[in-house]
Design an enzyme around this catalytic site. Sequence first.
Site, PDB file in Angstrom:
ATOM      1  N   GLY A 100       0.854  -1.176   0.000  1.00 18.14           N
ATOM      2  CA  GLY A 100       0.000   0.000   0.000  1.00 18.14           C
ATOM      3  C   GLY A 100       0.891   1.227   0.000  1.00 18.14           C
ATOM      4  N   SER A 101       0.326   2.388   0.299  1.00 15.64           N
ATOM      5  CA  SER A 101       1.156   3.585   0.333  1.00 15.64           C
ATOM      6  C   SER A 101       0.311   4.805   0.642  1.00 15.64           C
ATOM      7  CB  SER A 101       1.862   3.837  -1.010  1.00 15.64           C
ATOM      8  OG  SER A 101       2.648   2.751  -1.398  1.00 15.64           O
ATOM      9  N   ASN A 102       0.983   5.856   1.095  1.00  9.11           N
ATOM     10  CA  ASN A 102       0.429   7.211   1.132  1.00  9.11           C
ATOM     11  C   ASN A 102       1.387   8.117   0.374  1.00  9.11           C
ATOM     12  OD1 ASN A 102      -1.533   6.489   3.248  1.00  9.11           O
ATOM     13  ND2 ASN A 102       0.222   6.546   4.643  1.00  9.11           N
ATOM     14  N   ASN A 161      -4.408   4.759  -1.229  1.00  2.00           N
ATOM     15  CA  ASN A 161      -4.862   3.462  -1.756  1.00  2.00           C
ATOM     16  C   ASN A 161      -6.361   3.346  -1.958  1.00  2.00           C
ATOM     17  OD1 ASN A 161      -2.394   2.162   0.393  1.00  2.00           O
ATOM     18  ND2 ASN A 161      -2.125   2.485  -1.793  1.00  2.00           N
ATOM     19  N   ARG A 183      -7.629   5.379   6.836  1.00  2.00           N
ATOM     20  CA  ARG A 183      -6.349   6.005   6.483  1.00  2.00           C
ATOM     21  C   ARG A 183      -6.567   7.144   5.494  1.00  2.00           C
ATOM     22  NH1 ARG A 183      -2.467   3.868   2.989  1.00  2.00           N
ATOM     23  NH2 ARG A 183      -3.503   1.842   3.066  1.00  2.00           N
TER      24      ARG A 183
END
Length: 810
Positions: free
Chosen positions: A244-246, A520, A549
């Site tokens: 995943g990621s931000n 995501n 998130r």
Amino acid sequence: MLLRHRLRTLAVAGLALLTGASALPATAAAAPAPDRALQPSGGGLSAVIRYTEYGIPHIVGKDYASLGFGNGWAQAADNVCELAGGFVTLRGERSLAFGADAPADAALSSARDNLSSDLFFRGVNDARTVEKLLDQPAPRGPSRQAKELARGWAAGYNAWLRQNRIADPACRGKDWVRPVTALDVARRGYAITLLGGEGQAADGIVGARPPAGKTVARPPAGAAKPDLAAAARTFFDRENAAMGSNAVAFSGGTTADGRGLLLGNPHYPWSGGRRFWQSQLTIPGELNVSGASLLGLPITSIGHNGDMAWSHTVSTGVPMSVYELKLRPGDPYTYLVDGRPERMTGRTVTVTVRGKDGRPEKVSRTQWRTRFGPVISGLGEDLPLPWTAASAFALVDPNAANLRFLDASLGLSKARSVQDARAALDRAQGLPWVNTVAADSGGHSLYTQAQVLPRVTDELARRCSTPAGQQTFPAGGLAILDGSRGACALGKDADAVQPGIFGPRAMPTLVDAPYAENSNDSAWLANADRPLTGYPRIFGDVATPRSLRTRGAVEDVSAMAGRGRLTVDDLQKHQFRNRAPAGDLAAADAAKACAALPGGKAVDSKGTTVDVSAACAVLAGWDRTMNTGSRGALLFDRFWRTLTADGQAEVWRVPFDPQKPVTTPNTLNTQGPAFARSLADTVGQLRAAGIALDAPLGEHQFVVRNGKRIPIPGGGLGVWNMIVAPWDAARGGYADVVHGSSYLQAVGFDGKGCPVARTLLTYSQSAFSGSPHHSDQTELFSAGRMVQGRFCEKDIMASPQLKVVHVREG
């Protein structure tokens, strides 16, 4: 001082020998002319590697092959065992080396065991798939520069093997550590490209078998029908995926100096072959980029140059589709398209496994392909797609024809603005399963979902979805289309580099918004004030609940943009703020409801009455963060996981409102039995493990490096600084990290080509416990600190730990 002077002299002399320049200026711009820099290296390759603090190499080569050479050498020096193990996977030899039933290498596919992995990758190799893609001219195939990087990387890796002894016991003396070729490097990049498609369906591809008889298999009478919509949502669930990621980009109108800012926070595995590795790569006058590469790739995957910075987030776009085939009666190997028969093609794949007596044995399986792609038996455990006498299912993965990932990354590495970045992505059309977020020195911001996706328009899905597809497409974006009609083919966009994919004009894109953020979820709320809509469902959904998130991130970055005058310091503070959105939404209600329980007691899921009264004050006093010193974070985290895993729990009282997507749903439902039961289960679990209810998070969320516990901040609960760790009460709680925050970068610009950058590789450069760079950055991560970037020559040469290595073939 004398040593520092000698190191500087050696570094400049080495660069002069390498590039033919007498010295390099601060920005490393004066160098051989670009046309000379593009010439392939002849004879022996060489490169100069300058190491600065935390083992970060700054690699200089005179051309692409030389740069690849230095890169391959330096990656091998830090992570030879992880790399060598990956090449075993790509050769389809894991069953022989490690046993057929052992878990597969999760870095390069989703195969369940080594036998399945070997059959999958040997099938790719036997078909010469990568060789055929290498032979295609650009832009359909890779550029000459990408090929030269791969050639040089293989030569550098091999040279390190020849010239050094392996110290890491994980692969020291193993016969599976072998030299590699440029083809092996290309195969590694191809495997990464397939992770969202055929690589995710590896078990289904190697497990597809024709029916034993000629009758259609029917489920038993009264058997429940599978919930295909739920299965599709689960299979493509980004919030609980292994990656995943931000990332957020701020435009110049929100910053202190009018220039752009970027904060990247990818969430990737902390061990194995999908780790990031940090470096700076320079061809004087041609390329100068700093950032992180996925292990085994010869170019920067996420990073910055002097004028532009970018990061990627795993997207909601579904990189695969399925065609349901109508089979000719009595012949399970022939399918009908517009009434005309087409024969499947079978290829028998043979791998060598280690038998029970330790001797090698051969195992063969036949894999079947159609005009659409491979026949599959299903996707995951919950989405069966059975091959019967009447029908079969074939997978469509357009990334199976994509070897352009390196060129997309190379284009981003050379881009000087977000406009250049968009143009580079439009040319390459090579990103398989990620979004891109970017900012530049001119003050521009960018979000784009420029990825390779099957060209399934909403109109095509309406017209051609099978009954199964009518469930899976709206729910999860997985199209299951009617393969018996030629009119259901994917078609081609005029601006697409290959048939069957969407072209650049279809990509959801947001330019110059005050902030552009992704965590995501789909493109919809990249900026909550400028929602993106109108894209096909296969890209992602709109007007649906966002993850905690995403909600927390949008709240935080929109507030930051509103305050303005932002700097790199603000980005670093945000990265380590560790605010838990779930706590802000629910902790106060939980504490109040806890205090109202009769006698301070609740009944757990086993029917045992538990005194939970001590938990009430802990929940009330928690600071709503997941910092290592936060008391109450662990208690709330365990409670929240228990509550949300309860299939009977109605978590919120106020439902989702698409007009208020960032603030709904909300208000914890404390009235139902799930609340008290989950609280009792949590309190009982922690007490049984001997863990105090108010224990600081870092005492029970940690990694061990060379016998030393290092507390780890962050976690779930919607925290930006995401950490995923398995619970092991016997080892003290969260005693390891599976994946989460990995290569962090907070980047601004000075307008003169020297970026203002702070970076951090959370798990450090080397997986080898004997390396001095096995845990040094991990300790920084624990303390909420980052590394001051050294990009320009003056900064590299000023490093107090400068070490210069001149590496050569031979």
